[in-house]
Structures are given as structure tokens and as C-alpha cells.
Write an enzyme that holds these catalytic residues in place. Structure first.
Site, PDB file in Angstrom:
ATOM      1  N   HIS A  63     -27.490 -59.139 -68.601  1.00 31.57           N
ATOM      2  CA  HIS A  63     -27.997 -60.434 -68.122  1.00 31.57           C
ATOM      3  C   HIS A  63     -28.573 -61.179 -69.321  1.00 31.57           C
ATOM      4  O   HIS A  63     -29.675 -60.875 -69.778  1.00 31.57           O
ATOM      5  CB  HIS A  63     -29.090 -60.243 -67.065  1.00 31.57           C
ATOM      6  CG  HIS A  63     -28.630 -59.503 -65.845  1.00 31.57           C
ATOM      7  ND1 HIS A  63     -28.211 -60.164 -64.704  1.00 31.57           N
ATOM      8  CD2 HIS A  63     -28.505 -58.180 -65.582  1.00 31.57           C
ATOM      9  CE1 HIS A  63     -27.862 -59.256 -63.784  1.00 31.57           C
ATOM     10  NE2 HIS A  63     -28.029 -58.049 -64.297  1.00 31.57           N
ATOM     11  N   LYS A 149     -18.367 -60.826 -59.802  1.00 33.54           N
ATOM     12  CA  LYS A 149     -19.553 -60.026 -59.478  1.00 33.54           C
ATOM     13  C   LYS A 149     -20.048 -60.390 -58.091  1.00 33.54           C
ATOM     14  O   LYS A 149     -20.195 -61.569 -57.759  1.00 33.54           O
ATOM     15  CB  LYS A 149     -20.669 -60.286 -60.498  1.00 33.54           C
ATOM     16  CG  LYS A 149     -22.027 -59.657 -60.149  1.00 33.54           C
ATOM     17  CD  LYS A 149     -22.077 -58.188 -60.513  1.00 33.54           C
ATOM     18  CE  LYS A 149     -23.367 -57.482 -60.069  1.00 33.54           C
ATOM     19  NZ  LYS A 149     -24.459 -57.519 -61.015  1.00 33.54           N
ATOM     20  N   HIS A 183     -22.982 -54.971 -56.829  1.00 37.71           N
ATOM     21  CA  HIS A 183     -24.340 -54.431 -56.668  1.00 37.71           C
ATOM     22  C   HIS A 183     -24.435 -54.119 -55.182  1.00 37.71           C
ATOM     23  O   HIS A 183     -24.472 -55.024 -54.359  1.00 37.71           O
ATOM     24  CB  HIS A 183     -25.363 -55.499 -57.097  1.00 37.71           C
ATOM     25  CG  HIS A 183     -26.782 -55.071 -56.940  1.00 37.71           C
ATOM     26  ND1 HIS A 183     -27.720 -55.193 -57.938  1.00 37.71           N
ATOM     27  CD2 HIS A 183     -27.451 -54.527 -55.903  1.00 37.71           C
ATOM     28  CE1 HIS A 183     -28.890 -54.736 -57.521  1.00 37.71           C
ATOM     29  NE2 HIS A 183     -28.751 -54.336 -56.276  1.00 37.71           N
ATOM     30  N   ASP A 308     -27.539 -52.878 -68.077  1.00 40.03           N
ATOM     31  CA  ASP A 308     -28.214 -53.755 -67.113  1.00 40.03           C
ATOM     32  C   ASP A 308     -29.435 -54.430 -67.765  1.00 40.03           C
ATOM     33  O   ASP A 308     -30.496 -54.530 -67.155  1.00 40.03           O
ATOM     34  CB  ASP A 308     -28.619 -53.014 -65.838  1.00 40.03           C
ATOM     35  CG  ASP A 308     -28.844 -53.980 -64.671  1.00 40.03           C
ATOM     36  OD1 ASP A 308     -28.647 -55.199 -64.857  1.00 40.03           O
ATOM     37  OD2 ASP A 308     -29.227 -53.519 -63.582  1.00 40.03           O
TER      38      ASP A 308
END
Ligand code: DOR
Ligand code: ZN
Length: 426
Positions: A63, A149, A183, A308
Site C-alpha cells: 500500500h 483486488k 482480502h 502488506d
């Protein structure tokens, strides 16, 4: 411009790597007399002194923020963190502000990412009503897009996809032969547990974002992918039960899975020491889960290690539990923690390379990356495996100067990185 990197310790032995412009031009045995001759022939010689050289890490889960959240991180600070951590390519997540869910926002991100010092690719985020936008983007040549995603629960400024829409997204992914990363924590399940667990503290984070929600979500997407037969990437598995499920559905061409260094190496017992610095979604689980995740690494159930990297401001992380955002930086610690495991005898360097670069390059079809090979881009990470040092969050390059690993004594340190033949030293 030709550079010779003398005395590189590769898995197959000590070699000289010749870099010409962006690529590896040759790999030669490093006999002394040959080395002398090389110095005369090349514009620059760098003695690697038999330090370990591995392919630059390709982090499939990062990210970077920037845009309206450049106070948390931007492409320059993230790139510097990546380089210091041996990462030469990142796949950036779409839950930025604005979110990477349509062409206009994608172009804003493309512009911001021009500042990057490392290689990058993007994911497009799926929302409940952007399927047309996704198709529009895939209608163009998009070598910078690695996939879609999906978040099945709220985590950090992200769109949540309804369960009923998963199949539609998988079908589009299949049509354009793209990977879907999920996720898998399920929002309705999280809501149920949120009502059940009254005491909201970091010590209950693992109960509130209950393992049941990750397990059920993982099972759901595996079942749907079995039906659609698209390529599925389960992000950050955190439980022993998910390992079992993935083993059951595993298909080396379609079903992929990632674990993070923190889910492998930490569990909720660390929270007493680190508080909200260890708040992350999915949560840190239990020691039994750590063991199951290591087994999944060893037996090939896990394909990738993703950091992550999820930077937030220190001032946000020190808020009380309910207000502190989830996530912490990982670019500078990820490879280092794994090198420490190699030094401890828990991981081979071959396996580390598979998990941190080779598999990502192969599965995502990144051309000429992920391997130290003649003709490939010179994305290299140089490591002093003997160096003992202490993780010090204050000295991080990321803007997020905290970590649940802060203060940990480890062995193995990145001393140099090359991105497309360009050198960075530490
Ligand atoms: O802890 C997390 N932080 N988990 C996520 O899924 C998102 C991430 C973020 O973007 O901060
Ligand atoms: Zn993430």
C-alpha cells in the site's frame, strides 16, 4: 554503460555479473585473472566481496498511498523504504484516495507513481458498481496492471464488495485472464462478532475480527473460483484452517496464496508489548497458526510472501484501539526478517527466492524479472548475511516510523540494491 559486479555469491557459486545499461549482459566465473581483465574492459567495477546476491524482491502486496494520503506515504518515501529492504518491484493496492477503481483515478495514480525509484504495477479495485470501468481499463493495453483486488470487508479506506458480486468479478477476470487477489474476511461475519465481543481493546482484536470470518470468506472464494475456473490469489492467510482449505483446492495454475512475514512470525502474544502497532487486518492470530503457516510455506501451499506494507501516521496509531487504523509498514522489515530465518536454519535461501521473487514473476508473467539470468533486468539485492543489527523504526525510510518488530535483533542485512542496473547503497 557497462558495470562489472565482482565476486557475487549466487546460489550456484561465486560469479561476476556484467550489467550493461538496464540488463544483465553476462554472468562469468570469477577467477582472479579474469577479474583483472574485466576491470580494464568495463566503465565501472564494484566489488561485492562475496556477499549474497539474490533477485530483487517483488512484493505483490504493497500500500503505497500517495495522492490524498501522501502524509502517510508517497512514492519517494516508499521507494526508499523498498530499496533499503531489498524490494525492487511493488504491486500497489487500489485502496488509495481516490481509489483505483476507474480509468480517471488510475491515470492519477500513474502520474503520481512516475516519482518511483523502483518498478511498480497496479491492481484495479472492484466495487459493487464498477465492472464496466474494469472492462474499459482491460480494453486497453495495460502492462502496468497485474490484476483485480477485492475486499470482502472494510479494513482501511477500501470499497467492500458484496458477496453476490464476487462471481461477476471472477468472470471478468477470467475473460481477460487476470488474477483476482482477495482480502477474504467477510463483513457480515465481522459485524456479528463486533456485536458479540463487548470489550473493545487491542487484546480482543483477534476475537472481534474473528478467525471464522477469514476462514468462511476463504472457503467462499475458493468455491466460486472452482466453479468459474479463474485465477485466484488469497491474500495474507492467517489461520491453520485456511491452510487446510487452500490445500484442498490448490491448483498450481489457478489457486495462489500469500502469507505475510508478520502472520508467520508474530501472534497476539506480542500485543502486550506493541499495542496498536500490532493492529492489522487480518489480525495476528495464535502460535498454532504460526506453525501451520510455516508448514504451508514448506509444502508449497504458499506461493508468495507479501509485505502488506500499510503505512499510517504515528499520530493515528497511538489513538485508542477503536480509532487507530489497522496496518503497519513492512517494506524495510520483510526480507530482513526472512533472512534472519535463513540464518536460524528455518528457511533455505532457495525457498526464500522462490517466495519473494521467482514465483511472483512467473505467476504474474513479469517478463525478464525474478531471476538472475543473462538478458534479464538487473534487479538485484546484495546482502551481508553475517551482519547483526537491530530493527530501529526511528531510522526507517518510510514515513511510518513504528513497527511491531521494532527493537528486534536480527542477522542479515541488505547493503546494496540494483533496480534496472541502477545502484543504491546503504
Ligand atoms: O491492516 C490492514 N491495513 N489490512 C488491510 O487489509 C488494509 C491495510 C491498509 O490499507 O491500511
Ligand atoms: Zn493489504
Amino acid at each position: 554503460m557497462k558495470t562489472v559486479l565482482k565476486n557475487c555469491k549466487l546460489i550456484e557459486g561465486v560469479k561476476n555479473i556484467i550489467i550493461e545499461d538496464e540488463k544483465i549482459r553476462d554472468i562469468l566465473s570469477s577467477r582472479k585473472d579474469e577479474g583483472r581483465q574485466l576491470e580494464a574492459d568495463f566503465n565501472r567495477t564494484i566489488d561485492i566481496r562475496e556477499n549474497l546476491v539474490i533477485p530483487g524482491v517483488i512484493d505483490p502486496h504493497t500500500h503505497i498511498r500517495d495522492l490524498e494520503q501522501s502524509d502517510k506515504e508517497d512514492w519517494i518515501s516508499a521507494s526508499k523504504a523498498a530499496l533499503a529492504g531489498g524490494v525492487t518491484t511493488v504491486f500497489d493496492m487500489p485502496n488509495t484516495i481516490p481509489a483505483t477503481t476507474n480509468l480517471i483515478n488510475l491515470d492519477l495514480k500513474r502520474k503520481a507513481a512516475k516519482k518511483s525509484l523502483i518498478n511498480y504495477r497496479f491492481y484495479i479495485g472492484a466495487t459493487n458498481n464498477n465492472l464496466k470501468d474494469i472492462e474499459q481499463i482491460f480494453g486497453y493495453e495495460t502492462p502496468d496492471i497485474v490484476g483485480i483486488k477485492i475486499f470482502l470487508a472494510g479494513s482501511s479506506s477500501n470499497d467492500v464488495l458484496e458477496k453476490s458480486k464476487i462471481e461477476d468479478v471472477f468472470r471478468i477476470a477470467k475473460k481477460y485472464d487476470r488474477i483476482v487477489m482477495v482480502h477474504t474476511e467477510l463483513q457480515e461475519c465481522l459485524n456479528k462478532w463486533d456485536l458479540k465481543i463487548k470489550e473493545k481493546t487491542i487484546f480482543n482484536h483477534n476475537e472481534i475480527r474473528n478467525r471464522e470470518c477469514a476462514i468462511n470468506g476463504t472457503e467462499l472464494v475458493l468455491e466460486i473460483a472452482e466453479k468459474i475456473r479463474n485465477k485466484l490469489y488469497i491474500a495474507h492467510i492467517s489461520t491453520a484452517e485456511e491452510v487446510e482449505l487452500i490445500r484442498k483446492y490448490k491448483n498450481p495454475n489457478r489457486i495462489f496464496c500469500e502469507v505475510t512475514p508478520h502472520h508467520l512470525l508474530l501472534n497476539e502474544s506480542i500485543l502486550e508489548k506493541v499495542g496498536n502497532f500490532g493492529k492489522v487486518n487480518p489480525p495476528l492470530r495464535t502460535e498454532k497458526d504460526n506453525t501451520a503457516l510455516w508448514e504451508a510455506v514448506y509444502d508449497g501451499t504458499v506461493d508468495f510472501i507479501g509485505t502488506d506494507h500499510a503505512p499510517h501516521k504515528l499520530s493515528e496509531k497511538i489513538l485508542d484501539y477503536s480509532r487507530a487504523p489497522s496496518g503497519f509498514p513492512g517494506l524495510e522489515t520483510g526480507l530482513h526478517l526472512l533472512l534472519n530465518e535463513v540464518n536460524k536454519g528455518n528457511l533455505t535461501i532457495e525457498k526464500l527466492v522462490e517466495l519473494t521473487s521467482k514465483n511472483v514473476a512467473e505467476i504474474f508473467d513479469l517478463k525478464k524479472r525474478g531471476d538472475i539470468k543473462i538478458g534479464n533486468y538487473a534487479d538485484l539485492t546484495v546482502i551481508d548475511m553475517n551482519r547483526k543489527w537491530k530493527i530501529d523504526a526511528d531510522s526507517f525510510n518510510t514515513k511510518a516510523k513504528y513497527s511491531p518488530f521494532d527493537g528486534m535483533e536480527i542477522q542479515g542485512k541488505v547493503v546494496m540494491s540494483f533496480v534496472n542496473g541502477k545502484r543504491f547503497e546503504f
